[in-house]
Scaffold this motif. Structure first.
Motif, short mmCIF file in Angstrom:
data_model
loop_
_atom_site.label_atom_id
_atom_site.label_comp_id
_atom_site.label_asym_id
_atom_site.label_seq_id
_atom_site.Cartn_x
_atom_site.Cartn_y
_atom_site.Cartn_z
N VAL A 19 -21.52 62.67 -48.58
CA VAL A 19 -21.41 63.67 -49.65
C VAL A 19 -20.17 64.53 -49.42
CG1 VAL A 19 -22.48 65.75 -50.60
CG2 VAL A 19 -23.87 63.70 -50.21
N ALA A 78 -25.83 60.77 -44.56
CA ALA A 78 -25.63 60.86 -46.01
C ALA A 78 -24.81 62.10 -46.34
CB ALA A 78 -26.98 60.91 -46.72
N SER A 79 -25.04 63.18 -45.61
CA SER A 79 -24.31 64.41 -45.91
C SER A 79 -22.83 64.26 -45.57
CB SER A 79 -24.93 65.61 -45.17
OG SER A 79 -24.57 65.63 -43.81
N THR A 108 -30.23 61.43 -43.20
CA THR A 108 -29.74 62.47 -44.10
C THR A 108 -28.44 63.07 -43.57
OG1 THR A 108 -32.05 62.95 -44.51
CG2 THR A 108 -30.47 64.49 -45.41
N ALA A 125 -29.95 64.27 -56.02
CA ALA A 125 -29.35 62.95 -56.18
C ALA A 125 -29.33 62.16 -54.88
CB ALA A 125 -27.93 63.09 -56.73
N PHE A 126 -29.17 62.84 -53.73
CA PHE A 126 -28.97 62.10 -52.48
C PHE A 126 -30.02 62.37 -51.41
CE2 PHE A 126 -24.79 62.76 -54.42
CZ PHE A 126 -24.42 61.44 -54.61
N TYR A 127 -30.26 63.66 -51.12
CA TYR A 127 -31.11 63.97 -49.95
C TYR A 127 -32.60 63.81 -50.25
CZ TYR A 127 -26.70 66.23 -48.64
OH TYR A 127 -25.39 66.50 -48.39
N TYR A 181 -34.31 61.58 -51.73
CA TYR A 181 -34.85 60.24 -51.47
C TYR A 181 -35.05 59.98 -49.99
CZ TYR A 181 -33.65 59.34 -56.28
OH TYR A 181 -33.58 59.41 -57.64
N ILE A 236 -26.89 67.85 -55.78
CA ILE A 236 -26.62 66.94 -54.65
C ILE A 236 -27.91 66.63 -53.92
CG2 ILE A 236 -25.55 66.85 -52.35
CD1 ILE A 236 -23.14 68.36 -53.58
N ASP A 237 -28.73 67.66 -53.71
CA ASP A 237 -30.01 67.44 -53.01
C ASP A 237 -30.88 66.46 -53.79
OD1 ASP A 237 -32.18 68.09 -51.07
OD2 ASP A 237 -33.12 68.89 -52.90
#
Lengths: 290, 235
Positions: free
Chosen positions: A105, A101-102, A98, A85-87, A89, A82-83
């Motif tokens: 997620v 974004a979380s 972030t 793939a998402f965080y 960037y 997850i980190d």
């Protein structure tokens, strides 16, 4: 009502749920002090861990205690992915990006759990477990194991942070990130290590919640507020504070049902959080870095 | 004499503006080189450029024969360059000993000789090795910061205003430690506000102004220079 009733019906369940909150709050505090944002997918990561353990129980036919380490490893891997793939960037962007974004997620992880395992409540084992009685205090095995597993995991984390090379690197990164880079610490490795630990702790919190109560897709999300309350109560950045905060929030929630309808349990954590922010915003143990 | 540091016509800065407009300098092995100049001359910026902390748009930096222009800071550390920033240069919530340990993060094997060396240079630190760095006085903290950088046994040590905010007694002590470190074969480049004292103690100096070289020479020559004196030594 006698002292034994208070212990059996309020204090013991309070310590058990408090231990579960503590496991979650320690992870929240780790993310906050090293990566410096509030991680809102924390609860749903715990849900994922609980259901991964359920998968091991139903598919492998093992006991939930054997499934626990399996779920911890798998959830740690999921947290790292997850980190990445998402965080990852968003690392250079303002932290609030972030945080948002979380939240996304969190919804996504919950949706995956619902698609794979459905929306009904599940349990690891069926049947009623009779508690053992120790001097009038009634304790089930799973309650004792929850408390001791929490103590064991937190002690292991403490020794790791204080004694090991990479544990010290995590503390250094939390203390002074620029200087850690100047000392040659690889930022990416510290971030990955943080997610491995946080994922493992999330899974443990989820599995013990499922073991003592039941497994539901919303189980982790409803635990998010008490976990954050616990982390803030203890002083953000303090592992021992998060444990203390978790136990206080858990016990306070259970004790509140002595005076208030059970529906207000969740409000107790919120009340503690508000009170703490008003009276002592740095937390019980003064908030600091790891 | 072999040059440990060679900087040629460096142009660069933060964002779009170029603070450095062509700075050149060199430092030989076991030499103390001081960079002085008025505020905003680009002294600290030149030092940060060596460590890859800002955008370099022109020129080159070579350390011990290897060009390091544009490298990531952790690779520059591996190349044997250590940098001590002016502020927040210790891990406040870690003990003195742990600070030194972090300095040696990239090293493997037995570190006891490195600890001995640092604790011999800074006897004060040995007494306080279990204390949190954040609880030390400013001077002691500066020693922790230098000790941390020395744990890696660098070829080149970069110090950004190591005496800022320190009493004259500590300033003298820090300068003396710099000489001791130099005598073990380390090249030291430092930026200083206390230009007079720094030029008196350094082997050579560079005077920067407006992001470019203005003067260079031995400390004594620069101190005797009329123009340097007029510029910022207070006449």
């Amino acid at each position: 009502m006698g002292a034994l009733e208070i212990i059996n019906f309020y204090l013991v369940p309070g310590i058990v749920i408090g231990s579960i909150y503590a496991l979650g709050a320690v992870g929240i505090t780790l993310v906050f002090s090293i990566l410096r944002y509030a991680h809102l997918a924390h609860g749903d990561l715990a849900t994922l861990g609980a259901f991964l353990a359920l998968g091991a129980v139903t598919l492998g036919g093992v006991s939930p205690y054997v499934a626990l380490p399996v779920a911890m490893v798998l959830t740690a891997a999921a947290a790292v992915m997850i980190d990445k793939a998402f965080y990852a960037y968003l690392r250079e962007r303002p932290k609030i990006v972030t945080v948002m974004a979380s939240l996304g997620v969190a919804l996504m992880v919950r949706a995956i759990v619902q698609v794979v395992w459905g929306v009904d409540s599940e349990t690891y084992t069926r049947g009623i477990v009779r508690p053992d009685v120790w001097f009038g205090i009634r304790l089930r095995d799973r309650e004792l194991i929850t408390i001791f597993a929490m103590i064991g995991l937190v002690l292991a984390l403490h020794v790791f942070l204080q004694q090991s090379k990479w544990g010290k690197a995590m503390r250094a990164m939390s203390d002074n990130p620029d200087l850690a880079l100047l000392s040659g610490v690889d930022n990416k490795k510290v971030v990955m290590l943080t997610w491995i630990i946080v994922g493992g702790l999330c899974a443990a919190a989820g599995v013990f919640l499922g073991l003592n109560y039941e497994l539901k897709a919303m189980m982790g999300w409803t635990m998010l507020l008490p976990m954050f309350a616990a982390a803030i109560l203890g002083g953000v950045g303090r592992v021992e504070g998060a444990v203390l905060g978790g136990l206080i929030v858990g016990i306070a929630e259970e004790m509140s049902t002595l005076f208030l309808p059970t529906e207000y349990k969740a409000a107790t954590a919120f009340a503690i959080l508000l009170l703490m922010l008003l009276v002592r915003p740095t937390g019980l143990l003064k908030g600091k870095v790891l | 004499m072999s040059d440990i540091l060679v900087m040629r016509d460096l142009v660069g800065g933060y964002g779009d503006a170029n603070v450095l407009q062509g700075v050149s300098m060199r430092a030989a092995k076991a030499e103390i080189v001081v960079i002085v100049g008025p505020n905003g001359a680009g002294k600290s910026t030149a030092m940060k450029a060596i460590f890859g902390l800002l955008k370099v748009r022109g020129g080159s930096i070579t350390v011990d024969g290897t060009e390091i222009t544009g490298w990531e800071p952790n690779r520059i550390v591996e190349a044997g360059v250590c940098y001590v920033p002016q502020v927040s240069n210790v891990f406040r919530e870690m003990t003195v000993h742990e600070n030194l340990e972090m300095g040696a993060f990239l090293r493997t094997g037995d570190l006891s000789a490195a600890y001995d060396r640092v604790y011999t240079l800074f006897p004060d630190l040995k007494e306080r090795r279990k204390a949190l760095a954040g609880n030390l006085s400013g001077g002691q903290r500066q020693m922790v910061a230098m000790g941390r950088a020395l744990m890696l046994e660098p070829k080149l040590l970069l110090l950004d205003e190591p005496t800022a905010g320190l009493s004259p007694r500590y300033m003298e002590q820090i300068f003396q430690i710099c000489r001791d470190v130099r005598d073990t074969g380390v090249t030291i480049v430092l930026v200083e506000q206390h230009a007079k004292q720094a030029l008196a103690f350094a082997d050579r100096g560079y005077v920067l102004a407006a992001g470019a070289n203005r003067h260079e020479g031995t400390g004594a020559d620069l101190l005797a220079d009329r123009d340097v004196a007029d510029m910022f030594l207070g006449g």
